[in-house]
Design an enzyme around this catalytic site. Structure first.
Site, PDB file in Angstrom:
ATOM      1  N   HIS A  82      -8.080   0.849   8.906  1.00 57.18           N
ATOM      2  CA  HIS A  82      -7.421   2.108   8.574  1.00 57.18           C
ATOM      3  C   HIS A  82      -6.777   1.974   7.207  1.00 57.18           C
ATOM      4  CE1 HIS A  82      -5.419   5.921   9.409  1.00 57.18           C
ATOM      5  NE2 HIS A  82      -4.309   5.397   8.928  1.00 57.18           N
ATOM      6  N   ASP A 161       2.449  12.584  18.223  1.00 60.48           N
ATOM      7  CA  ASP A 161       2.300  12.347  16.780  1.00 60.48           C
ATOM      8  C   ASP A 161       1.953  13.631  16.049  1.00 60.48           C
ATOM      9  OD1 ASP A 161       2.081  10.595  14.400  1.00 60.48           O
ATOM     10  OD2 ASP A 161       0.047  11.378  14.421  1.00 60.48           O
ATOM     11  N   ARG A 168       7.816  16.319  10.469  1.00 57.48           N
ATOM     12  CA  ARG A 168       8.259  15.429   9.385  1.00 57.48           C
ATOM     13  C   ARG A 168       7.831  15.970   8.031  1.00 57.48           C
ATOM     14  NH1 ARG A 168       5.279  10.397  10.841  1.00 57.48           N
ATOM     15  NH2 ARG A 168       6.027   9.619   8.857  1.00 57.48           N
ATOM     16  N   SER A 183       3.399   6.179  14.000  1.00 57.70           N
ATOM     17  CA  SER A 183       2.375   7.216  13.897  1.00 57.70           C
ATOM     18  C   SER A 183       0.981   6.575  13.795  1.00 57.70           C
ATOM     19  CB  SER A 183       2.676   8.078  12.672  1.00 57.70           C
ATOM     20  OG  SER A 183       1.591   8.887  12.327  1.00 57.70           O
ATOM     21  N   LYS A 187      -1.937   6.009  17.161  1.00 51.17           N
ATOM     22  CA  LYS A 187      -3.271   6.613  17.099  1.00 51.17           C
ATOM     23  C   LYS A 187      -4.357   5.551  17.211  1.00 51.17           C
ATOM     24  CE  LYS A 187      -1.938   8.938  13.486  1.00 51.17           C
ATOM     25  NZ  LYS A 187      -1.708   9.789  12.345  1.00 51.17           N
TER      26      LYS A 187
HETATM   27  N1  URA Z   1      -0.389   8.502   8.017  1.00 58.19           N
HETATM   28  C1  URA Z   1      -0.165   8.672   9.345  1.00 58.19           C
HETATM   29  O1  URA Z   1      -1.095   8.650  10.148  1.00 58.19           O
HETATM   30  N2  URA Z   1       1.098   8.845   9.755  1.00 58.19           N
HETATM   31  C2  URA Z   1       2.156   8.866   8.920  1.00 58.19           C
HETATM   32  O2  URA Z   1       3.259   9.025   9.376  1.00 58.19           O
HETATM   33  C3  URA Z   1       1.905   8.699   7.537  1.00 58.19           C
HETATM   34  C4  URA Z   1       0.622   8.503   7.116  1.00 58.19           C
END
Ligand code: URA
Length: 435
Positions: A82, A161, A168, A183, A187
């Site tokens: 990622h 999220d 946010r 976050s 995921k």
């Molecule tokens: N990418 C994400 O998936 N979450 C965040 O909070 C910031 C960047």
């Protein structure tokens, strides 16, 4: 329990328990705790931070807010990669088939372009017919058939999220290391990965501009992953200049194919090999990064990753023959060139500015509901260090519409900085390895 007491505790710098976090987040997802209380809590976290245990508890609470992909019975080490987002970063399109060819299973759930950064899903969907809205059954079937699948996050995965991230975004609380960590990791754990290689970027084209916040994020991702039993290693990499030569959706698919054929641009190939090496190490296929790198290089040279990529295109609804035929031709008819403003050397191409200009061409979006163009984008004909004559073409540009082109051209020109003498060359994009 009362939300206001939990917010007060965090405001005063206290450490929240799993039960308190569960109360807050579950209440939020169920609509029982309002946005304004979660906003106040997020701002308290922004200023007070979270301990590693607390961040891990938040990650788990978020993970449990929805479905977790059941990948039992899927063979191979389950390893994903990622990135925190960049400009011209198409490494996922190469790494997923490369990992699969090595014997790793990569359950990749990817994102879309937003702001100056590109999105893997938008790039793949520029291939006519390619679909990323895979249900869980199809996702599993493709993992078994091809060793990887690339999908968007379904609504059932980590609903906490989705809600929290949107909140946010409008309450100036995105740049909080524990909130970003929870976050990302929630995921990745929900998609079924058991190990993760993180590409944490810094520089003008990155989400974190400085090295030190990027390092803090990398550390938090690795440490929190450890508490959760998810093996994470992170590379902190330079994203001050666009990666590779192509920025655009189909254009980046084409450059990914070049990489799969062993003739991708040097900077991009370097990053692919470094990240692939860490995937090989986490997957138990290499004892160290140097061995992993050799393994990846040999594997690419053997052609199996390219074959896997084309198999995946077919599996996800595209036509590999048509894809290869479109190569070099699938471009918007609205086009222009950017020419060097002076004689000298290209000192720097500002990735952030270039990414924003590219978004305006139709590559990306400013709001989540905007549509992107498959055929818009730009090709960098000259990069950092190149000697240029005044008026020489330095970029080819394709736009989704004429207004986008007119707005982008001055911005693209301004993204290029010149110098009298050659700038020092970067020896490597990799700044630090955190594991
Ligand atoms: N990418 C994400 O998936 N979450 C965040 O909070 C910031 C960047």
């Amino acid at each position: 329990m009362r939300a206001v007491d939990i917010i007060t505790k965090k405001r005063e710098g206290g450490e929240l328990s799993r039960k308190e976090l569960e109360y807050l987040l579950a209440g939020y997802v169920q609509g029982e705790i309002p946005d304004y209380q979660i906003s106040a809590w997020a701002m308290a976290v922004f200023f007070r931070g979270m301990s590693p245990q607390e961040t891990a508890a938040l990650t788990e609470v978020m993970l449990r807010s929805g479905r977790v992909m059941d990948l039992s019975g899927i063979p191979g080490p389950l390893v994903d990669k990622h990135s925190t987002g960049g400009v011209g970063d198409k490494t996922s399109l190469v790494l997923a088939p490369l990992a699969a060819a090595l014997g790793i299973t990569d359950p990749m759930m990817a994102g879309r372009a937003l702001g100056h950064t590109g999105g893997t899903l938008d790039k793949l969907e520029s291939i006519p017919g390619y679909r990323t809205d895979l249900d869980e059954k199809t996702f599993r079937r493709l993992l078994l058939a091809d060793g990887f699948a690339i999908a968007g996050q379904t609504a059932a995965l980590v609903p906490a999220d989705r809600l929290l991230y949107a909140l946010r975004d409008v309450t100036a609380t995105v740049e909080s290391i524990p909130l970003i960590t929870a976050s990302i990791l929630s995921k990745k754990a929900a998609e079924g990965a058991r190990a993760l290689v993180m590409d944490v970027k810094f520089g003008s084209g990155a989400f974190m501009k400085g090295k030190s916040p990027a390092e803090a994020l990398a550390r938090a991702l690795v440490d929190t992953g450890r508490v959760l039993g998810l093996r994470v290693s992170a590379l902190i990499t330079d994203m001050d200049e666009p990666l590779g030569n192509m920025v655009g959706n189909f254009l980046e698919v084409e450059e990914s194919l070049d990489c799969l054929e062993g003739r991708g641009p040097e900077d991009l190939m370097e990053l692919i090999l470094e990240l692939g090496a860490r995937m090989a190490v986490l997957g138990g296929l290499a004892s160290d990064a140097a061995t992993g790198k050799d393994l990846c290089r040999d594997c690419l040279a053997g052609g199996e990753p390219r074959r896997r990529f084309l198999a995946n295109v077919k599996s996800q609804g595209g036509d590999p023959v048509q894809l290869l035929e479109l190569r070099g031709k699938y471009r918007s008819a609205i086009q222009a060139e950017v020419r060097a403003g002076r004689r000298g050397f290209v000192r720097r191409i500002d990735a952030g500015e270039l990414g924003l200009a590219a978004a305006g061409l139709g590559v990306g979006r400013n709001r989540t509901e905007d549509r992107v163009s498959p055929t818009a984008g730009l090709q960098l004909l000259r990069k950092r260090g190149a000697a240029v004559e005044k008026g020489e073409p330095i970029m080819r540009v394709w736009a989704g519409d004429r207004a986008g082109l007119e707005a982008a051209l001055p911005r693209l020109e301004a993204a290029v900085e010149y110098a009298e003498s050659p700038p020092p060359q970067l020896s490597t994009l990799i700044w630090k390895d955190v594991s």
